[in-house]
Motif scaffolding. Structure first.
Motif, short mmCIF file in Angstrom:
data_model
loop_
_atom_site.label_atom_id
_atom_site.label_comp_id
_atom_site.label_asym_id
_atom_site.label_seq_id
_atom_site.Cartn_x
_atom_site.Cartn_y
_atom_site.Cartn_z
N GLU A 116 0.82 -1.22 0.00
CA GLU A 116 0.00 0.00 0.00
C GLU A 116 0.85 1.27 0.00
O GLU A 116 0.33 2.38 -0.03
CB GLU A 116 -0.96 0.03 1.20
N SER A 117 2.18 1.09 0.04
CA SER A 117 3.08 2.25 0.15
C SER A 117 3.90 2.49 -1.11
O SER A 117 4.93 3.16 -1.06
CB SER A 117 4.02 2.04 1.35
N ILE A 118 3.46 1.93 -2.23
CA ILE A 118 4.18 2.09 -3.50
C ILE A 118 3.58 3.22 -4.33
O ILE A 118 4.28 3.96 -5.01
CB ILE A 118 4.17 0.77 -4.29
N ASP A 123 -5.05 0.04 -7.96
CA ASP A 123 -4.57 -0.90 -8.97
C ASP A 123 -3.10 -1.25 -8.74
O ASP A 123 -2.69 -2.40 -8.96
CB ASP A 123 -4.76 -0.33 -10.37
N ILE A 124 -2.30 -0.27 -8.30
CA ILE A 124 -0.90 -0.53 -7.99
C ILE A 124 -0.80 -1.44 -6.78
O ILE A 124 0.00 -2.39 -6.75
CB ILE A 124 -0.15 0.79 -7.74
N PHE A 125 -1.62 -1.20 -5.77
CA PHE A 125 -1.66 -2.06 -4.59
C PHE A 125 -2.00 -3.50 -4.98
O PHE A 125 -1.33 -4.45 -4.55
CB PHE A 125 -2.69 -1.53 -3.59
N TYR A 153 2.08 10.98 2.73
CA TYR A 153 2.61 11.69 3.89
C TYR A 153 4.03 12.19 3.62
O TYR A 153 4.72 11.69 2.72
CB TYR A 153 2.59 10.80 5.14
N TYR A 154 4.43 13.15 4.40
CA TYR A 154 5.77 13.73 4.29
C TYR A 154 6.66 13.22 5.42
O TYR A 154 6.20 13.04 6.55
CB TYR A 154 5.71 15.26 4.35
N SER A 163 0.79 6.64 -0.55
CA SER A 163 0.13 5.57 0.18
C SER A 163 -1.27 5.38 -0.39
O SER A 163 -1.95 6.36 -0.71
CB SER A 163 0.05 5.89 1.67
N THR A 164 -1.68 4.12 -0.54
CA THR A 164 -3.02 3.81 -1.01
C THR A 164 -3.94 3.67 0.20
O THR A 164 -3.64 2.93 1.13
CB THR A 164 -3.03 2.50 -1.82
#
Length: 199
Positions: A116-118, A123-125, A153-154, A163-164
């Motif tokens: 979920e962090s890509i 769809d990427i998740f 997020y920063y 993040s998804t």
């Protein structure tokens, strides 16, 4: 994991998107063959450099992981004592890309807060999660951890991480589609240190 494994041992474990962290690998290290390998795969040069310093037994940096080992030992001393040493001894550090993993390669895969962090797109998740699942042998085990409802997020100036914003329903949908058996265990945390980061 103890109930699933019985007397079985892993030969090849993948920790994809491991970051500068040992805790997912420390959880599975006791279930590794003496000559087995934990493949610590990450895309970041800085993360890989940190892991290489640990591999060289930098005492001060290893010491910071003792608190987590003590927590694991409090759960089961007979399983988790010296899991730091086994993790470091058996880990293989390599650059890795979740979208380019070999299929049916590993006995176990761990990915904590990775798929979920890509990107910020479901769809990427889903694609990343499928690539992880495909890399594990058909009778293997996958252990993942996810942050639900997270947003971009920063972390420092001009450093934005995507993040998804996933839900339990999203997890159930992807895992049900590709796995025969799975279990989702929602966990919340309160108390000291419970305030989450922005996002």
């Amino acid at each position: 994991l103890f109930k699933l494994m019985g007397d079985n041992k892993f030969d090849k474990v993948l920790n994809i998107g491991c970051g500068p962290n040992l805790y997912p690998s420390m959880i599975v290290a006791p279930y590794l063959d003496d000559d087995g390998k934990i493949f610590m795969a990450d895309y970041s040069y800085k993360n890989l450099s940190y892991l290489r310093r640990l591999k060289e037994y930098n005492g001060q940096e290893i010491k910071m992981w003792e608190k987590f080992e003590n927590l694991l030992v409090s759960v089961d001393d007979s399983i988790y004592r010296n899991c730091i040493q086994k993790t470091i001894k058996n880990m293989v550090i390599q650059k890795g890309d979740i979208f380019n993993l070999s299929k049916n390669e590993y006995d176990c895969g761990v990915a904590f807060f990775v798929t979920e962090s890509i990107g910020s797109n479901i769809d990427i998740f889903n694609k990343a999660t499928k690539c992880l699942i495909d890399s594990i042998k058909k009778d293997g085990i996958i252990i993942t951890a996810h942050v639900l409802g997270s947003r971009d997020y920063y972390a420092g100036m001009n450093t934005k991480f995507p993040s998804t914003k996933i839900t339990t329903k999203d997890l159930d949908s992807i895992y049900k589609h590709y796995l025969k058996n799975y279990e989702i265990l929602p966990i919340s945390h309160s108390g000291e240190g419970a305030t989450p980061r922005s996002g």
